[in-house]
Write an enzyme that holds these catalytic residues in place. Structure first.
Site, PDB file in Angstrom:
ATOM      1  N   LYS A   1       0.816  -1.218   0.000  1.00 27.81           N
ATOM      2  CA  LYS A   1       0.000   0.000   0.000  1.00 27.81           C
ATOM      3  C   LYS A   1       0.848   1.267   0.000  1.00 27.81           C
ATOM      4  CE  LYS A   1      -4.467  -1.596   1.619  1.00 27.81           C
ATOM      5  NZ  LYS A   1      -5.620  -1.420   2.467  1.00 27.81           N
TER       6      LYS A   1
ATOM      7  N   LYS B   1      -7.008  -9.528  -6.133  1.00 28.07           N
ATOM      8  CA  LYS B   1      -8.163  -9.892  -5.302  1.00 28.07           C
ATOM      9  C   LYS B   1      -9.257  -8.827  -5.413  1.00 28.07           C
ATOM     10  CE  LYS B   1      -7.661  -8.145  -0.663  1.00 28.07           C
ATOM     11  NZ  LYS B   1      -8.566  -8.086   0.424  1.00 28.07           N
TER      12      LYS B   1
ATOM     13  N   LYS C   1     -13.046  -3.918  -1.786  1.00 22.94           N
ATOM     14  CA  LYS C   1     -14.051  -2.868  -1.575  1.00 22.94           C
ATOM     15  C   LYS C   1     -13.629  -1.554  -2.211  1.00 22.94           C
ATOM     16  CE  LYS C   1     -14.620  -3.825   3.042  1.00 22.94           C
ATOM     17  NZ  LYS C   1     -13.241  -3.680   3.416  1.00 22.94           N
TER      18      LYS C   1
HETATM   19  N1  AQP Z   1     -11.389 -10.842  -2.334  1.00 20.03           N
HETATM   20  C1  AQP Z   1     -11.525 -11.394  -1.141  1.00 20.03           C
HETATM   21  N2  AQP Z   1     -11.686 -12.729  -1.035  1.00 20.03           N
HETATM   22  C2  AQP Z   1     -11.845 -13.319   0.175  1.00 20.03           C
HETATM   23  N3  AQP Z   1     -11.853 -12.632   1.340  1.00 20.03           N
HETATM   24  C3  AQP Z   1     -11.701 -11.293   1.271  1.00 20.03           C
HETATM   25  N4  AQP Z   1     -11.669 -10.333   2.219  1.00 20.03           N
HETATM   26  C4  AQP Z   1     -11.492  -9.137   1.627  1.00 20.03           C
HETATM   27  N5  AQP Z   1     -11.422  -9.288   0.292  1.00 20.03           N
HETATM   28  C5  AQP Z   1     -11.540 -10.608   0.039  1.00 20.03           C
HETATM   29  C6  AQP Z   1     -11.830 -10.577   3.643  1.00 20.03           C
HETATM   30  O1  AQP Z   1     -12.835  -9.694   4.136  1.00 20.03           O
HETATM   31  C7  AQP Z   1     -12.528  -9.383   5.496  1.00 20.03           C
HETATM   32  C8  AQP Z   1     -12.662  -7.924   5.739  1.00 20.03           C
HETATM   33  O2  AQP Z   1     -11.638  -7.272   5.108  1.00 20.03           O
HETATM   34  P1  AQP Z   1     -11.176  -5.801   5.477  1.00 20.03           P
HETATM   35  O3  AQP Z   1     -12.288  -4.875   5.250  1.00 20.03           O
HETATM   36  O4  AQP Z   1     -10.606  -5.703   6.838  1.00 20.03           O
HETATM   37  O5  AQP Z   1      -9.962  -5.535   4.555  1.00 20.03           O
HETATM   38  P2  AQP Z   1      -9.486  -6.088   3.215  1.00 20.03           P
HETATM   39  O6  AQP Z   1      -9.024  -7.494   3.317  1.00 20.03           O
HETATM   40  O7  AQP Z   1      -8.439  -5.112   2.787  1.00 20.03           O
HETATM   41  O8  AQP Z   1     -10.792  -6.010   2.304  1.00 20.03           O
HETATM   42  P3  AQP Z   1     -10.954  -5.227   0.960  1.00 20.03           P
HETATM   43  O9  AQP Z   1     -12.342  -5.483   0.480  1.00 20.03           O
HETATM   44  O10 AQP Z   1      -9.838  -5.543   0.026  1.00 20.03           O
HETATM   45  O11 AQP Z   1     -10.898  -3.728   1.458  1.00 20.03           O
HETATM   46  P4  AQP Z   1      -9.924  -2.564   1.000  1.00 20.03           P
HETATM   47  O12 AQP Z   1     -10.268  -2.301  -0.405  1.00 20.03           O
HETATM   48  O13 AQP Z   1     -10.265  -1.452   1.927  1.00 20.03           O
HETATM   49  O14 AQP Z   1      -8.495  -3.009   1.179  1.00 20.03           O
HETATM   50  C9  AQP Z   1     -11.130  -9.935   5.796  1.00 20.03           C
HETATM   51  O15 AQP Z   1     -11.256 -11.143   6.548  1.00 20.03           O
HETATM   52  C10 AQP Z   1     -10.570 -10.180   4.420  1.00 20.03           C
HETATM   53  O16 AQP Z   1      -9.596 -11.202   4.412  1.00 20.03           O
END
Ligand code: AQP
Length: 333
Positions: free
Chosen positions: A113, A194, A197
């Protein structure tokens, strides 16, 4: 016998997408009877990258509504907003003081990041210490996370052991719990990255939990696949798009790999696969979307659920902080 304590968090950093649901939320709901659960909307974590203040408030409430709509039951778990329990930040400071910077600088997510950024916030570097605080504050022994977050839970273990070594046994040692399936849902526009969000506003990348049936169908139909037509799981990197679609189908239906593949033996190519995958996604998400809308139309009820969740969390967090401060030698109020 007391149930083992679980802590997991999710950031209000954009519209909740299918990967969050299949990789995290669905598992939380499925196992909520078996454990003593704390599920946290980690709004302070989301601030490690800029969030538009005009959107953040809505994103937090929308995420809360999705968690309850997906089936988290306030009678079985505490669902709360991280900033409503100030002890998370307080413990973070105390743990900062025993965490070497080098431990944080080698975190893969920090490197990813921060790379190419002109200016990186201290918060981004410190993110895993706040995460350790979230977990240790509740003596959570199980931390369900996607495989991308495993390194942070391992760091929480290191911080826990370091604190316990310096000040004596204080925190329970947490373990990451990685789901076997649904561990990583990939972007429909690029199956090598992956689904996230923060990219869910990009056309074709993600299915959002609140998407309409038409939007779901359109996104899945546009999903990137290779130029072949065989519908099987395979290690061939060209098959990443098909693997992703089959993987989603598998997690939602709960079928074995063999049974999933056998559904598509007589299919006429990837078009058929995409339609079947869209159908199972729509069927899974439709009732959630309906409950989500009801909750968003009743903000007082949503606020009440969140405040009850925070109260339960706070009652444990306050007691734990008293113990921690005593161990360190701070003076009680
Ligand atoms: N693509 C994914 N496949 C499986 N699991 C996922 N998680 C996120 N993306 C996937 C799981 O969702 C939970 C919450 O995640 P988070 O909000 O703490 O952060 P993250 O992993 O960084 O999720 P995002 O959607 O990718 O958010 P941003 O865009 O803000 O970085 C976790 O258990 C994560 O593993």
């Amino acid at each position: 016998m007391s149930l083992s304590r679980v802590f997991s968090g999710i950031q209000p950093s954009g519209d909740v997408q299918l990967g969050n649901y299949l990789g995290a939320i669905k598992g939380w709901v499925d196992r909520q009877d078996e454990k003593d659960n704390f599920f946290c909307i980690v709004d302070l974590h989301a601030l490690t990258v800029y969030q538009d203040p005009n959107n953040l408030n809505h994103q937090i409430k929308s995420l809360a509504a999705i968690l309850f709509a997906a089936g988290l039951d306030p009678a079985k778990c505490s669902v709360f907003i991280q900033s409503h329990v100030k002890e998370h930040s307080e413990l973070c400071w105390l743990l900062n003081c025993i965490t070497p910077i080098g431990w944080l600088e080698r975190m893969t997510q920090y490197k990813d990041k921060s790379s190419g950024q002109e200016s990186v916030s201290t918060g981004l570097l410190d993110y895993p210490v706040l995460m350790a605080s979230d977990i240790l504050l509740y003596d959570a022994v199980e931390v369900p996370v996607g495989d991308d977050q495993k390194q942070h839970v391992e760091l929480a273990r290191d911080i826990c052991q370091r604190f316990n070594n310096i000040y004596g046994d204080t925190f329970a040692l947490p373990e990451p719990v990685i789901p076997n399936i649904g561990a990583r849902v990939m972007g429909f526009d690029n199956p090598l990255i992956k689904m996230s969000k923060s990219y869910s506003h990009i056309r074709g990348h993600a299915i959002r939990i609140i998407d309409t049936e038409d939007e779901i169908l359109r996104t899945v139909k546009r999903a990137v696949t290779d130029s072949g037509n065989e519908i099987k799981f395979s290690d061939n990197p060209d098959n990443a798009g098909v693997n992703n679609l089959l993987g989603i189908y598998k997690v939602i239906t709960g079928e074995s790999t063999k049974d999933v593949e056998s559904n598509f033996i007589n299919s006429r190519g990837y078009g058929d696969l995409k339609i079947k995958v869209a159908e199972v996604i729509i069927e899974e998400l439709q009732p959630i979307r309906k409950r989500y809308r009801d909750l968003m139309e009743n903000p007082d009820h949503l606020d009440k659920l969140l405040s009850e969740g925070a109260e339960k969390a706070r009652s444990l967090a306050e007691k734990k902080m008293e113990i921690v401060k005593n161990k360190i030698g701070l003076v009680s109020r």
